[in-house]
Design a protein around this motif. Sequence first.
Motif, mmCIF file in Angstrom:
data_model
loop_
_atom_site.group_PDB
_atom_site.id
_atom_site.type_symbol
_atom_site.label_atom_id
_atom_site.label_comp_id
_atom_site.label_asym_id
_atom_site.label_seq_id
_atom_site.Cartn_x
_atom_site.Cartn_y
_atom_site.Cartn_z
ATOM 1 N N ARG A 31 49.367 -27.424 -51.480
ATOM 2 C CA ARG A 31 48.665 -28.452 -50.843
ATOM 3 C C ARG A 31 48.425 -29.702 -51.759
ATOM 4 O O ARG A 31 47.728 -29.577 -52.891
ATOM 5 N N SER A 32 48.820 -30.930 -51.102
ATOM 6 C CA SER A 32 48.673 -32.241 -51.942
ATOM 7 C C SER A 32 47.421 -32.728 -51.842
ATOM 8 O O SER A 32 46.787 -32.505 -50.899
ATOM 9 N N ASP A 47 58.662 -40.736 -45.362
ATOM 10 C CA ASP A 47 58.858 -41.137 -46.865
ATOM 11 C C ASP A 47 57.389 -41.094 -47.506
ATOM 12 O O ASP A 47 57.133 -41.942 -48.439
ATOM 13 N N ASP A 48 56.620 -40.203 -47.176
ATOM 14 C CA ASP A 48 55.098 -40.206 -47.792
ATOM 15 C C ASP A 48 55.291 -39.543 -48.965
ATOM 16 O O ASP A 48 55.106 -38.319 -49.287
ATOM 17 N N HIS A 76 52.744 -36.364 -49.271
ATOM 18 C CA HIS A 76 53.152 -35.228 -48.038
ATOM 19 C C HIS A 76 54.298 -34.381 -48.381
ATOM 20 O O HIS A 76 54.325 -33.480 -48.358
ATOM 21 N N VAL A 77 55.432 -35.261 -48.629
ATOM 22 C CA VAL A 77 56.675 -34.580 -48.907
ATOM 23 C C VAL A 77 56.974 -34.205 -50.472
ATOM 24 O O VAL A 77 57.777 -34.537 -51.121
ATOM 25 N N ALA A 78 55.913 -33.201 -50.651
ATOM 26 C CA ALA A 78 55.967 -32.774 -51.997
ATOM 27 C C ALA A 78 57.169 -32.135 -52.587
ATOM 28 O O ALA A 78 57.463 -32.059 -53.623
ATOM 29 N N THR A 109 63.618 -40.885 -51.033
ATOM 30 C CA THR A 109 63.527 -40.856 -49.593
ATOM 31 C C THR A 109 63.893 -39.390 -48.963
ATOM 32 O O THR A 109 64.695 -38.630 -49.644
ATOM 33 N N GLU A 110 63.426 -39.002 -47.847
ATOM 34 C CA GLU A 110 63.601 -37.766 -47.151
ATOM 35 C C GLU A 110 64.425 -37.973 -46.118
ATOM 36 O O GLU A 110 65.099 -36.915 -45.454
#
Length: 256
Positions: A197-198, A152-153, A231-233, A160-161
Motif C-alpha cells: 500500500r502506497s 500515470d500516478d 498509485h502505480v507502484a 508511463t503506464e
Amino acid sequence: MTMHPQATPLSVPARPELTGGRRVGVLLSHGFTGQPASVKPWGEHLAALGYAVEVPRLPGHGTTWQEMNRTTWVDWYGELTRVFDRLCLDNDAVVVGGLSMGGALSLLLAAEHPDRVSGVVVVNPAVATKRVDVKLLPVLKHVLPSMPGIVDDIKKEGVTEHGYPRVPLRAAATMFGAWPALTRELSKVTAPLLYFRSTVDHVVDELSEPLITGSVSSRDVSVVRLEDSYHVATLDNDAPTIFAGTASFVARVTTA
C-alpha cells in the motif's frame, strides 16, 4: 482493433529446475484503464526466478477507451479466470495478484477458488471509494461516454503506464457496481495475503485497506507500506520492494 504496442500479454512457462522441482504459476492482473505494461516488469522478475507467469490483457484495455466502454467487469473477470484455469492445469501451485482493479479481481479469484489459490499479492487494490460522484454513474453513463481520468500516478519521473487518459463511464459503472458483491465474498479468502500500500495514492483512497484486511479469513496477512511511490507502484520507486517481497512470498506459500 489497433492494440497498443506495450499491451502484449506476458506468458512464460515454469522452469521447475529453478524452483525445487515444483512447477509454480503466478497470475498478475493490471488495473482499470491500464494494460499489461503496468505489471510486466513485476512478472518478468518472477519469471527469471523460474515461475510460470501470466499477465493477460483484459478485454477493452490497451486499445481505446471507446472499445473498453463495450466491456464489463464480467468480461475482465472471465478472462482472468480463463488464464487462471490454464495455470492451474499446468502447475503444482498458483499465486494470484494484481494492481488496483487487478488486485480486486485477484481477491475474487481467491474467494471463489480457495482450494486452488496458494497466495494473493495485491498492490493498492480498490474495492471501495469515498467519491460521491460514483453514485451518479448509473445516470451519467447515459449522458456522458467518458470523463477525464487519472493516469500515470507515478512519483518516479519519466515513467508511463500507457493507460487511458479518459474513464469510459459505462465500463466504470460495472466495476463500481461489482464492488458490493465482491466485498461480501472477502470472508471466503483464506489464502495468505501480501498487501502493498502506497502512503500517497491519488487514485485509491483509504477505505479499501481496512475493508479488505478486516474481512478476509486469511490467518497470514502482511501489509507493506510503500513510502516512495504513488498509485502505480509496480512502475515506481518502490517496485524493487514489491518484486523482492513477492518473490519471497511466492517461495514461502508454495513450498510443499
